[in-house]
Scaffold this motif. Sequence first.
Motif, PDB file in Angstrom:
ATOM      1  N   ALA A 292       0.835  -1.213   0.000  1.00 61.89           N
ATOM      2  CA  ALA A 292       0.000   0.000   0.000  1.00 61.89           C
ATOM      3  C   ALA A 292       0.858   1.246   0.000  1.00 61.89           C
ATOM      4  CB  ALA A 292      -0.927  -0.007   1.224  1.00 61.89           C
ATOM      5  N   TYR A 293       1.912   1.258   0.809  1.00 58.65           N
ATOM      6  CA  TYR A 293       2.828   2.402   0.853  1.00 58.65           C
ATOM      7  C   TYR A 293       3.505   2.603  -0.504  1.00 58.65           C
ATOM      8  CZ  TYR A 293       2.673   2.816   6.003  1.00 58.65           C
ATOM      9  OH  TYR A 293       2.292   3.022   7.303  1.00 58.65           O
ATOM     10  N   ALA A 294       4.004   1.510  -1.080  1.00 58.10           N
ATOM     11  CA  ALA A 294       4.708   1.597  -2.360  1.00 58.10           C
ATOM     12  C   ALA A 294       3.789   2.103  -3.469  1.00 58.10           C
ATOM     13  CB  ALA A 294       5.287   0.236  -2.730  1.00 58.10           C
ATOM     14  N   LYS A 295       2.541   1.617  -3.476  1.00 58.28           N
ATOM     15  CA  LYS A 295       1.583   2.070  -4.478  1.00 58.28           C
ATOM     16  C   LYS A 295       1.267   3.550  -4.296  1.00 58.28           C
ATOM     17  CE  LYS A 295      -2.001  -0.777  -5.225  1.00 58.28           C
ATOM     18  NZ  LYS A 295      -1.934  -1.314  -6.601  1.00 58.28           N
ATOM     19  N   LEU A 296       1.099   3.965  -3.042  1.00 61.31           N
ATOM     20  CA  LEU A 296       0.792   5.360  -2.744  1.00 61.31           C
ATOM     21  C   LEU A 296       1.923   6.285  -3.186  1.00 61.31           C
ATOM     22  CD1 LEU A 296      -0.948   7.567  -1.304  1.00 61.31           C
ATOM     23  CD2 LEU A 296       0.315   6.993   0.791  1.00 61.31           C
ATOM     24  N   LEU A 297       3.164   5.841  -2.963  1.00 60.74           N
ATOM     25  CA  LEU A 297       4.328   6.686  -3.245  1.00 60.74           C
ATOM     26  C   LEU A 297       4.857   6.511  -4.662  1.00 60.74           C
ATOM     27  CD1 LEU A 297       6.124   6.081   0.165  1.00 60.74           C
ATOM     28  CD2 LEU A 297       4.806   8.108  -0.511  1.00 60.74           C
ATOM     29  N   GLY A 298       4.215   5.679  -5.443  1.00 57.99           N
ATOM     30  CA  GLY A 298       4.600   5.508  -6.838  1.00 57.99           C
ATOM     31  C   GLY A 298       5.893   4.750  -7.040  1.00 57.99           C
ATOM     32  N   LEU A 299       6.234   3.848  -6.113  1.00 56.60           N
ATOM     33  CA  LEU A 299       7.469   3.075  -6.220  1.00 56.60           C
ATOM     34  C   LEU A 299       7.179   1.688  -6.786  1.00 56.60           C
ATOM     35  CD1 LEU A 299       9.092   3.968  -2.770  1.00 56.60           C
ATOM     36  CD2 LEU A 299       9.633   4.928  -5.012  1.00 56.60           C
ATOM     37  N   ASP A 300       8.082   1.220  -7.632  1.00 61.69           N
ATOM     38  CA  ASP A 300       7.930  -0.117  -8.197  1.00 61.69           C
ATOM     39  C   ASP A 300       8.329  -1.165  -7.161  1.00 61.69           C
ATOM     40  OD1 ASP A 300       7.059   0.781 -10.663  1.00 61.69           O
ATOM     41  OD2 ASP A 300       9.095   0.944 -11.472  1.00 61.69           O
ATOM     42  N   PHE A 301       7.694  -2.310  -7.226  1.00 59.70           N
ATOM     43  CA  PHE A 301       7.951  -3.354  -6.238  1.00 59.70           C
ATOM     44  C   PHE A 301       7.678  -4.722  -6.839  1.00 59.70           C
ATOM     45  CE2 PHE A 301       3.604  -1.884  -5.967  1.00 59.70           C
ATOM     46  CZ  PHE A 301       2.862  -3.053  -5.956  1.00 59.70           C
ATOM     47  N   SER A 302       8.179  -5.733  -6.173  1.00 58.61           N
ATOM     48  CA  SER A 302       7.870  -7.112  -6.538  1.00 58.61           C
ATOM     49  C   SER A 302       8.009  -7.958  -5.282  1.00 58.61           C
ATOM     50  CB  SER A 302       8.804  -7.625  -7.643  1.00 58.61           C
ATOM     51  OG  SER A 302      10.121  -7.739  -7.160  1.00 58.61           O
ATOM     52  N   TYR A 303       7.804  -9.252  -5.444  1.00 61.91           N
ATOM     53  CA  TYR A 303       7.860 -10.157  -4.299  1.00 61.91           C
ATOM     54  C   TYR A 303       8.800 -11.301  -4.620  1.00 61.91           C
ATOM     55  CZ  TYR A 303       3.527  -7.608  -3.560  1.00 61.91           C
ATOM     56  OH  TYR A 303       2.595  -6.606  -3.450  1.00 61.91           O
ATOM     57  N   ARG A 304       9.396 -11.858  -3.563  1.00 59.01           N
ATOM     58  CA  ARG A 304      10.354 -12.940  -3.749  1.00 59.01           C
ATOM     59  C   ARG A 304      10.069 -14.063  -2.762  1.00 59.01           C
ATOM     60  NH1 ARG A 304      15.296 -10.455  -2.733  1.00 59.01           N
ATOM     61  NH2 ARG A 304      15.683 -10.063  -4.935  1.00 59.01           N
ATOM     62  N   ASN A 305      10.092 -15.275  -3.270  1.00 59.07           N
ATOM     63  CA  ASN A 305       9.982 -16.434  -2.395  1.00 59.07           C
ATOM     64  C   ASN A 305      11.254 -16.604  -1.585  1.00 59.07           C
ATOM     65  OD1 ASN A 305       7.416 -17.672  -2.854  1.00 59.07           O
ATOM     66  ND2 ASN A 305       8.114 -18.274  -4.896  1.00 59.07           N
ATOM     67  N   VAL A 306      11.113 -17.128  -0.387  1.00 63.78           N
ATOM     68  CA  VAL A 306      12.266 -17.471   0.436  1.00 63.78           C
ATOM     69  C   VAL A 306      12.122 -18.929   0.824  1.00 63.78           C
ATOM     70  CG1 VAL A 306      13.529 -17.006   2.563  1.00 63.78           C
ATOM     71  CG2 VAL A 306      12.450 -15.128   1.326  1.00 63.78           C
ATOM     72  N   TYR A 307      13.170 -19.707   0.563  1.00 65.50           N
ATOM     73  CA  TYR A 307      13.127 -21.127   0.891  1.00 65.50           C
ATOM     74  C   TYR A 307      13.591 -21.332   2.322  1.00 65.50           C
ATOM     75  CZ  TYR A 307      12.620 -21.684  -4.126  1.00 65.50           C
ATOM     76  OH  TYR A 307      12.163 -21.592  -5.417  1.00 65.50           O
ATOM     77  N   THR A 308      12.660 -21.678   3.153  1.00 60.24           N
ATOM     78  CA  THR A 308      12.927 -21.951   4.553  1.00 60.24           C
ATOM     79  C   THR A 308      11.846 -22.899   5.047  1.00 60.24           C
ATOM     80  OG1 THR A 308      13.367 -20.934   6.712  1.00 60.24           O
ATOM     81  CG2 THR A 308      11.571 -20.007   5.425  1.00 60.24           C
ATOM     82  N   LEU A 309      12.052 -23.503   6.200  1.00 62.49           N
ATOM     83  CA  LEU A 309      11.071 -24.439   6.720  1.00 62.49           C
ATOM     84  C   LEU A 309       9.767 -23.725   7.039  1.00 62.49           C
ATOM     85  CD1 LEU A 309      10.701 -27.411   7.605  1.00 62.49           C
ATOM     86  CD2 LEU A 309      11.312 -26.677   9.909  1.00 62.49           C
ATOM     87  N   PRO A 310       8.646 -24.199   6.509  1.00 57.21           N
ATOM     88  CA  PRO A 310       7.363 -23.554   6.790  1.00 57.21           C
ATOM     89  C   PRO A 310       6.978 -23.671   8.261  1.00 57.21           C
ATOM     90  CG  PRO A 310       7.204 -25.051   4.908  1.00 57.21           C
ATOM     91  CD  PRO A 310       8.501 -25.331   5.590  1.00 57.21           C
ATOM     92  N   ILE A 311       6.084 -22.779   8.678  1.00 59.12           N
ATOM     93  CA  ILE A 311       5.522 -22.841  10.020  1.00 59.12           C
ATOM     94  C   ILE A 311       4.180 -23.559   9.936  1.00 59.12           C
ATOM     95  CG2 ILE A 311       4.558 -21.466  11.895  1.00 59.12           C
ATOM     96  CD1 ILE A 311       7.533 -21.303  11.861  1.00 59.12           C
ATOM     97  N   PHE A 312       3.956 -24.500  10.840  1.00 53.77           N
ATOM     98  CA  PHE A 312       2.706 -25.248  10.854  1.00 53.77           C
ATOM     99  C   PHE A 312       1.905 -24.912  12.104  1.00 53.77           C
ATOM    100  CE2 PHE A 312       5.244 -27.477   7.913  1.00 53.77           C
ATOM    101  CZ  PHE A 312       4.397 -28.148   7.055  1.00 53.77           C
ATOM    102  N   SER A 313       0.611 -24.878  11.961  1.00 62.22           N
ATOM    103  CA  SER A 313      -0.272 -24.709  13.115  1.00 62.22           C
ATOM    104  C   SER A 313      -1.553 -25.491  12.857  1.00 62.22           C
ATOM    105  CB  SER A 313      -0.593 -23.237  13.362  1.00 62.22           C
ATOM    106  OG  SER A 313      -1.300 -22.689  12.277  1.00 62.22           O
ATOM    107  N   LYS A 314      -2.269 -25.801  13.921  1.00 55.31           N
ATOM    108  CA  LYS A 314      -3.513 -26.549  13.804  1.00 55.31           C
ATOM    109  C   LYS A 314      -4.642 -25.709  14.363  1.00 55.31           C
ATOM    110  CE  LYS A 314      -5.650 -30.975  15.062  1.00 55.31           C
ATOM    111  NZ  LYS A 314      -6.708 -30.556  15.999  1.00 55.31           N
ATOM    112  N   LYS A 315      -5.697 -25.551  13.584  1.00 52.47           N
ATOM    113  CA  LYS A 315      -6.869 -24.800  14.006  1.00 52.47           C
ATOM    114  C   LYS A 315      -8.077 -25.676  13.783  1.00 52.47           C
ATOM    115  CE  LYS A 315      -9.314 -20.412  13.290  1.00 52.47           C
ATOM    116  NZ  LYS A 315      -9.386 -19.170  12.497  1.00 52.47           N
ATOM    117  N   GLU A 316      -8.709 -26.077  14.892  1.00 56.22           N
ATOM    118  CA  GLU A 316      -9.802 -27.042  14.808  1.00 56.22           C
ATOM    119  C   GLU A 316      -9.302 -28.302  14.086  1.00 56.22           C
ATOM    120  OE1 GLU A 316     -12.726 -26.828  16.280  1.00 56.22           O
ATOM    121  OE2 GLU A 316     -12.263 -24.852  17.094  1.00 56.22           O
TER     122      GLU A 316
END
Length: 395
Positions: free
Chosen positions: A126-150
Amino acid sequence: MHRIKIILLLILSFVFSACSTKSIDGSKSDIKQHINIPINYNLFEQTKIAPLNEQELFYLTQDQQKKVKIDFEKKVATGYEPHQALYQILNENMANFTYYGETYNATTVMRLNKGNCMSLAILTTAYAKLLGLDFSYRNVYTLPIFSKKEDVILSSSHVQTVIYDPSFVADDNFFYFSPSGITIDYFPNKNNRRGGTFSYNTFVAMYYKNIAADALADKDLAKSFMYANTAYKYDTKNIETINLLAVIHRRAGDVKTAEAIYKIGIGRGKPNIALLSNYIMLLKSQQRMEEVSFLQSKMEELDDPSPYKSLTQAYVATQNNDIKQAERHFKKALKKAPYLNQAYMELYRIYIKQQKMEMAQAMLVKALEWTYELDEKKLYKQKLYNINQSIARNI
């Protein structure tokens, strides 16, 4: 958990329950082709909650926009480049940020100054879009976090946001893997390995999957379907979303369509352990053991550094009242993922039944160490107090 929740893993077989839904075979069905995915829209009543669109997801109020712009201009005036100024603003805001919580849109994140890691990534966008800055996303390979809900096991994975330097000009004499910029990693770890970048649409799909998984855990099938379906429209290649859509159909009582979706998922790209496991559960419920055996052997060949298999086997053993096996699998899961406070609590219950009070006490202490929810902390502390009192009386 301090990671972005992006995939639904497993709906435990022993708690699957079909809703009272009419048969969908023959002319009674309303299965429509949905970008190569069969969807039975008749199963899902229209929820009164309209899905948040992407504009609303990243929307900031006028007052919030004003504050961000003022802070940004101050940083730039002191010599920061625009992308660096954005990083500094986020860094300062995160000093008092409450990290454990729900997935919120940008307006709510900024107002409450809390949320999970997905919420922070949304705020960054939201900040980047508001300020007109280009952005992207990157995957990070690490052990996932697990949780149990119901009766749902959830997994969270790690994502970085990259904000690019608007003043960067490429030199034709050099090769660049990516434009100059700054990586915003909310929870850096020396063991993290960078993966490839992915698109804005894929990130938005992550948000919808997040909400869909939570709704499924809350047993709101209509809402879960609405968001999962929206996630699939943004990212049709994601196996986790395909798995989620299959699980939702299975829960709604449409085994036929669920199986068709599972088969499509299996035929797309690298085999997915979560999808295979869920499909195996479906086949077991129909006593199709030859197919079960084939898929299980296929799944065993997959490299799985996560606690997923052990955790699943532990819950199944618990349901079957095989305490010895349950204990063994919970311990095995904890060796791979010591943050699994639910596993500690399951071991605590096992040891309480066996009157192994000191071992139960140790499990409570570990569970408290990996618990972030205030209500859970209070509950565990009360249990710990009670067991301490019990041990003291028997000394």
